[in-house]
Design an enzyme around this catalytic site. Structure first.
Site, short mmCIF file in Angstrom:
data_model
loop_
_atom_site.label_atom_id
_atom_site.label_comp_id
_atom_site.label_asym_id
_atom_site.label_seq_id
_atom_site.Cartn_x
_atom_site.Cartn_y
_atom_site.Cartn_z
N GLN A 34 1.44 2.97 5.58
CA GLN A 34 1.14 1.96 6.60
C GLN A 34 0.24 0.88 6.01
O GLN A 34 -0.01 -0.13 6.65
CB GLN A 34 0.41 2.61 7.78
CG GLN A 34 1.18 3.73 8.44
CD GLN A 34 0.33 4.44 9.49
OE1 GLN A 34 0.36 4.10 10.67
NE2 GLN A 34 -0.44 5.43 9.07
N ASN A 35 -0.27 1.12 4.81
CA ASN A 35 -1.23 0.19 4.21
C ASN A 35 -0.52 -1.05 3.69
O ASN A 35 0.56 -0.97 3.12
CB ASN A 35 -1.98 0.87 3.06
CG ASN A 35 -2.81 2.05 3.55
OD1 ASN A 35 -3.07 2.18 4.75
ND2 ASN A 35 -3.22 2.91 2.64
N ASP B 20 -2.07 -3.10 1.52
CA ASP B 20 -2.58 -3.44 0.19
C ASP B 20 -1.56 -3.02 -0.87
O ASP B 20 -0.58 -2.33 -0.58
CB ASP B 20 -3.94 -2.78 -0.06
CG ASP B 20 -3.84 -1.25 -0.07
OD1 ASP B 20 -3.17 -0.71 -0.97
OD2 ASP B 20 -4.42 -0.59 0.81
N HIS C 31 4.41 -1.43 7.34
CA HIS C 31 3.72 -2.49 8.09
C HIS C 31 3.57 -3.77 7.27
O HIS C 31 2.75 -4.62 7.57
CB HIS C 31 2.36 -2.00 8.59
CG HIS C 31 2.49 -0.98 9.68
ND1 HIS C 31 1.51 -0.08 10.01
CD2 HIS C 31 3.54 -0.70 10.52
CE1 HIS C 31 1.93 0.70 11.01
NE2 HIS C 31 3.16 0.35 11.33
#
Ligand code: ZN
EC number: 2.3.1.286
Length: 252
Positions: free
Chosen positions: A89-90, A92, A107
């Site tokens: 979900q990160n 970065d 995401h």
């Protein structure tokens, strides 16, 4: 019949917290300073374009000052050792910087921009986007360029492939959940249904008064490690390696 075991790792903010990336939710979360409607709502973001870009520019530029932690490196290493699907979900890019070859960012990706006029997606690295000057390289649009991050009320096209990866897990396969309480993607409910080896690594249990259906709970997992991700690598690697290596064939 031989079946190559499949390892699926689902991660959230807790994975990158040990690298110094602030979480969006919770105490001192980034969204404490702004309302979600201001900076992360697909229906209203164009009204707040300047603020939206300022918010994500700060997040993106901050990426230059952080580095992958031991858990990012372990997940990248698993991808070299096992048939591994990394789902995060990160937003970065720390898994990629740790050497991961392929990551499903459900995401979106903070270092990318997306043009809603022509659909182009491109990488701008850890730089700021100037909404007054910068333009889509393909169609020249400026107004309709947004961070390639999935906002609320915006379709998440990778939820389909994510569900397929979970659904394909069989009894000999392995699910690892790291650093998420399941509030956004209901990974707890998913884990409850799956019949495979399952391990959870979170900082701490979800407090009973905050628990809602879909969240993670120890009963959904075979093993649970409550500690910071970067400090769980040794034990988690032992558990996963044993499950991935165990002989399960019939006969000899
Ligand atoms: Zn465009």
């Amino acid at each position: 019949m031989s079946h190559e075991r499949h390892l699926v790792v689902f991660s959230g903010a807790g994975l990158s917290a040990d690298s110094g990336i602030a979480t969006f939710r919770g105490a001192r979360g980034l969204w404490e300073e702004h309302s979600i409607d201001e900076v992360c709502n697909f229906e209203t973001w164009e009204r707040n374009r300047e603020l939206v870009h300022r918010f994500y520019n700060a997040r993106r530029v901050a990426l230059a000052g952080v580095a992958p932690n031991p858990m990012h490196r372990l997940l990248a290493d698993w991808q070299r050792r096992f048939r591994t699907t990394l789902i995060t979900q990160n937003i970065d890019d720390l898994l990629e910087r740790a050497g991961a070859m392929e990551v499903l960012h459900v995401h979106g990706v903070l270092t990318e921009m997306r043009c809603l006029d022509c659909g182009s997606v491109w990488d701008i690295g850890a730089t700021a986007w100037d909404p007054a000057r910068d333009r889509c390289p393909d169609c020249g649009s400026g107004e309709r360029v947004k961070p390639n991050v999935v906002f609320f009320n915006e379709p998440a096209p990778l939820y389909g492939p994510m569900s397929e990866a979970f659904g394909a897990l069989g009894p000999d396969d392995v699910l690892v959940v790291i650093g998420t309480d399941g509030a956004v993607v209901p990974i707890g409910a998913m884990a409850e249904r799956l019949r495979c080896h399952k391990v959870l690594n979170n900082l701490e249990p979800v407090e009973p008064e905050h628990f809602v259906p879909g969240m993670v709970h120890p009963r959904q997992f075979d093993r649970v490690l409550y500690r910071p991700a970067a400090k769980a690598t040794g034990e988690l690697d032992e558990i996963v390696t044993a499950w991935m290596a165990a002989w399960s064939g019939s006969g000899l």
